[in-house]
Motif scaffolding. Structure first.
Motif, PDB file in Angstrom:
ATOM      1  N   ILE A 150      -6.003   1.272  -3.106  1.00 35.61           N
ATOM      2  CA  ILE A 150      -6.724  -0.048  -3.227  1.00 35.61           C
ATOM      3  C   ILE A 150      -7.879  -0.211  -2.581  1.00 35.61           C
ATOM      4  CG2 ILE A 150      -6.423  -2.470  -3.249  1.00 35.61           C
ATOM      5  CD1 ILE A 150      -3.303  -2.176  -2.846  1.00 35.61           C
ATOM      6  N   GLU A 151      -9.030  -0.228  -3.182  1.00 33.05           N
ATOM      7  CA  GLU A 151     -10.421  -0.240  -2.423  1.00 33.05           C
ATOM      8  C   GLU A 151     -10.965  -1.251  -2.699  1.00 33.05           C
ATOM      9  OE1 GLU A 151     -12.571   2.953  -4.520  1.00 33.05           O
ATOM     10  OE2 GLU A 151     -11.447   4.633  -3.907  1.00 33.05           O
ATOM     11  N   GLU A 172      -6.773  -6.153   0.867  1.00 31.89           N
ATOM     12  CA  GLU A 172      -5.194  -6.424   1.559  1.00 31.89           C
ATOM     13  C   GLU A 172      -4.605  -7.614   0.663  1.00 31.89           C
ATOM     14  OE1 GLU A 172      -3.259  -5.309   3.675  1.00 31.89           O
ATOM     15  OE2 GLU A 172      -4.786  -4.147   5.129  1.00 31.89           O
ATOM     16  N   ALA A 173      -5.436  -8.751   0.117  1.00 30.93           N
ATOM     17  CA  ALA A 173      -4.943  -9.714  -0.698  1.00 30.93           C
ATOM     18  C   ALA A 173      -4.246  -9.019  -1.944  1.00 30.93           C
ATOM     19  CB  ALA A 173      -5.910 -10.491  -1.318  1.00 30.93           C
ATOM     20  N   VAL A 174      -4.919  -8.088  -2.442  1.00 29.63           N
ATOM     21  CA  VAL A 174      -4.063  -7.217  -3.763  1.00 29.63           C
ATOM     22  C   VAL A 174      -3.018  -6.435  -3.246  1.00 29.63           C
ATOM     23  CG1 VAL A 174      -4.364  -5.507  -5.498  1.00 29.63           C
ATOM     24  CG2 VAL A 174      -6.433  -7.181  -4.945  1.00 29.63           C
ATOM     25  N   LYS A 175      -3.018  -5.872  -2.342  1.00 34.15           N
ATOM     26  CA  LYS A 175      -1.612  -5.325  -1.453  1.00 34.15           C
ATOM     27  C   LYS A 175      -0.580  -6.160  -1.467  1.00 34.15           C
ATOM     28  CE  LYS A 175       0.029  -2.559   2.526  1.00 34.15           C
ATOM     29  NZ  LYS A 175      -0.556  -2.143   3.623  1.00 34.15           N
ATOM     30  N   ALA A 176      -0.815  -7.360  -0.720  1.00 36.28           N
ATOM     31  CA  ALA A 176       0.155  -8.458  -0.562  1.00 36.28           C
ATOM     32  C   ALA A 176       0.705  -8.887  -1.707  1.00 36.28           C
ATOM     33  CB  ALA A 176      -0.446  -9.739   0.232  1.00 36.28           C
ATOM     34  N   LEU A 178       0.949  -7.140  -4.760  1.00 40.79           N
ATOM     35  CA  LEU A 178       1.902  -6.301  -5.188  1.00 40.79           C
ATOM     36  C   LEU A 178       3.214  -6.040  -4.552  1.00 40.79           C
ATOM     37  CD1 LEU A 178      -0.810  -3.411  -5.671  1.00 40.79           C
ATOM     38  CD2 LEU A 178       0.518  -4.468  -7.524  1.00 40.79           C
ATOM     39  N   TYR A 179       3.260  -6.303  -3.094  1.00 44.57           N
ATOM     40  CA  TYR A 179       4.434  -6.376  -2.624  1.00 44.57           C
ATOM     41  C   TYR A 179       5.156  -7.621  -2.552  1.00 44.57           C
ATOM     42  CZ  TYR A 179       7.419  -6.360   1.489  1.00 44.57           C
ATOM     43  OH  TYR A 179       8.374  -6.501   2.527  1.00 44.57           O
ATOM     44  N   GLU A 180       4.439  -8.830  -2.643  1.00 41.76           N
ATOM     45  CA  GLU A 180       5.399  -9.930  -2.829  1.00 41.76           C
ATOM     46  C   GLU A 180       5.858 -10.055  -4.069  1.00 41.76           C
ATOM     47  OE1 GLU A 180       2.688 -12.715  -1.242  1.00 41.76           O
ATOM     48  OE2 GLU A 180       2.768 -12.033   1.044  1.00 41.76           O
ATOM     49  N   GLN A 181       4.919 -10.186  -5.089  1.00 44.69           N
ATOM     50  CA  GLN A 181       5.303 -10.251  -6.524  1.00 44.69           C
ATOM     51  C   GLN A 181       6.057  -9.278  -7.326  1.00 44.69           C
ATOM     52  OE1 GLN A 181       5.173 -13.597  -7.593  1.00 44.69           O
ATOM     53  NE2 GLN A 181       4.500 -14.033  -5.528  1.00 44.69           N
ATOM     54  N   HIS A 182       5.957  -8.064  -6.996  1.00 44.36           N
ATOM     55  CA  HIS A 182       6.251  -6.806  -7.741  1.00 44.36           C
ATOM     56  C   HIS A 182       7.149  -5.883  -6.855  1.00 44.36           C
ATOM     57  CE1 HIS A 182       4.186  -8.267 -11.399  1.00 44.36           C
ATOM     58  NE2 HIS A 182       3.003  -8.461 -10.485  1.00 44.36           N
ATOM     59  N   ARG A 188       3.746   2.884  -0.238  1.00 43.61           N
ATOM     60  CA  ARG A 188       3.324   3.616  -1.495  1.00 43.61           C
ATOM     61  C   ARG A 188       1.938   2.555  -1.541  1.00 43.61           C
ATOM     62  NH1 ARG A 188       5.775   6.834  -4.410  1.00 43.61           N
ATOM     63  NH2 ARG A 188       8.190   7.445  -4.094  1.00 43.61           N
ATOM     64  N   MET A 189       1.349   2.223  -1.029  1.00 45.81           N
ATOM     65  CA  MET A 189       0.096   1.374  -1.111  1.00 45.81           C
ATOM     66  C   MET A 189      -0.685   2.024   0.083  1.00 45.81           C
ATOM     67  SD  MET A 189       0.890  -2.190  -2.592  1.00 45.81           S
ATOM     68  CE  MET A 189       2.103  -2.735  -1.470  1.00 45.81           C
ATOM     69  N   ASN A 190      -2.229   2.304  -0.227  1.00 49.41           N
ATOM     70  CA  ASN A 190      -3.201   2.729   0.935  1.00 49.41           C
ATOM     71  C   ASN A 190      -4.327   1.713   0.369  1.00 49.41           C
ATOM     72  OD1 ASN A 190      -4.461   4.197   2.755  1.00 49.41           O
ATOM     73  ND2 ASN A 190      -5.645   4.927   1.279  1.00 49.41           N
ATOM     74  N   VAL A 191      -4.868   1.033   1.686  1.00 51.51           N
ATOM     75  CA  VAL A 191      -5.888   0.090   1.678  1.00 51.51           C
ATOM     76  C   VAL A 191      -7.114   0.725   2.189  1.00 51.51           C
ATOM     77  CG1 VAL A 191      -6.692  -2.417   2.243  1.00 51.51           C
ATOM     78  CG2 VAL A 191      -4.475  -1.780   1.261  1.00 51.51           C
ATOM     79  N   ILE A 192      -8.317   0.505   1.782  1.00 49.18           N
ATOM     80  CA  ILE A 192      -9.486   0.921   2.523  1.00 49.18           C
ATOM     81  C   ILE A 192     -10.628   0.036   1.982  1.00 49.18           C
ATOM     82  CG2 ILE A 192      -9.957   2.605   0.537  1.00 49.18           C
ATOM     83  CD1 ILE A 192     -11.483   4.481   3.109  1.00 49.18           C
ATOM     84  N   SER A 193     -11.554  -0.271   2.946  1.00 51.43           N
ATOM     85  CA  SER A 193     -12.782  -1.055   2.483  1.00 51.43           C
ATOM     86  C   SER A 193     -13.945  -0.201   2.637  1.00 51.43           C
ATOM     87  CB  SER A 193     -12.996  -2.329   3.253  1.00 51.43           C
ATOM     88  OG  SER A 193     -14.191  -2.812   3.246  1.00 51.43           O
ATOM     89  N   TYR A 194     -14.838   0.061   1.717  1.00 49.73           N
ATOM     90  CA  TYR A 194     -16.183   0.935   1.498  1.00 49.73           C
ATOM     91  C   TYR A 194     -17.261  -0.249   1.777  1.00 49.73           C
ATOM     92  CZ  TYR A 194     -13.801   5.013  -0.163  1.00 49.73           C
ATOM     93  OH  TYR A 194     -12.789   5.930  -0.109  1.00 49.73           O
ATOM     94  N   GLY A 195     -16.974  -1.478   2.012  1.00 54.74           N
ATOM     95  CA  GLY A 195     -18.000  -2.541   2.024  1.00 54.74           C
ATOM     96  C   GLY A 195     -19.049  -2.265   1.262  1.00 54.74           C
TER      97      GLY A 195
END
Length: 221
Positions: A150-151, A172-176, A178-182, A188-195
């Motif tokens: 997740i970028e 992080e909102a997308v990750k949350a 995926l975790y809470e609803q699915h 199994r999720m990696n989060v990074i921001s490229y700004g």
């Protein structure tokens, strides 16, 4: 009779004197020749020493050049080895990227120009949630067996550190979600921001900036 004796004595003395003079002359001649030979030998020795010194200097110069050549050869060898190491590393990275690309099963882009986010906000809108739900439906066989990258991305408006923070908060909102609803496992999720570092469109138009404010979800098999 006495006169004859005197004559003989004088003659003998004359002969003796002549012989002595001849002997001294001979000695002087021999000494002169010896001195000449000594001088010649001394000069030859000096010339030999000069040639020896010149040869030693040339040998030293050759040794210096040989040492410099060896140093250059060693440096070239090290540079070649380093270049080979870099090439191998680049090849490994390229291979890893190729494998990662080949492993991509799905890719979803949640961009602000599609109504998936509000300007300056990390809150996940209903439109974005619906896109994520569709993604999980497509992976319905076993969503928990995949890996999610997740970028977070932004435009170039505002300070770079603020943009990177907003990109991370959206990812992080997308990750949350995926975790809470699915129930996608967190490991199994990696989060990074490229700004603002990787724009999808030029930032010189309003539409381009809106397209750059996005979250990219990649599903790897």
């Amino acid at each position: 009779m006495r006169r004859a004796v005197v004559t003989v004595a004088v003659a003998a003395f004359a002969v003796a004197g002549t012989s002595a003079c001849a002997t001294r002359g001979y000695v002087r001649t021999q000494v002169g020749q010896v001195n000449s030979k000594v001088d010649s030998l001394s000069q030859a020795l000096e010339e030999t020493q000069q040639r020896t010194q010149a040869n030693e200097q040339r040998i030293s110069e050759v040794d210096t050049r040989a040492g410099a050549a060896q140093t250059a050869a060693d440096a070239a060898g090290s540079a070649a080895k380093e270049a080979n190491t870099v090439a191998l590393a680049a090849g490994s990275r390229a291979e890893a990227v190729e494998k990662a690309v080949n492993r991509i099963v799905y890719e979803v882009v949640l961009a602000e120009d599609q109504g998936n986010f509000r300007f300056g906000s990390a809150e996940l809108p209903d439109e974005a949630k619906a896109r994520i739900d569709e993604l999980i439906t497509q992976i319905k066989a076993d969503p928990k067996g995949h890996y999610f990258e997740i970028e977070g991305h932004t435009d170039n408006v505002g300070p770079a550190e603020v943009n990177k923070r907003i990109g991370l908060e959206r990812a992080e909102a997308v990750k949350a979600y995926l975790y809470e609803q699915h129930q996608i496992p967190l490991h199994r999720m990696n989060v990074i921001s490229y700004g603002e570092e990787k724009p999808a469109q030029p930032n010189n138009t309003r539409e381009g900036r809106a397209a750059n404010r996005r979250v990219v979800i990649r599903v790897l098999g």
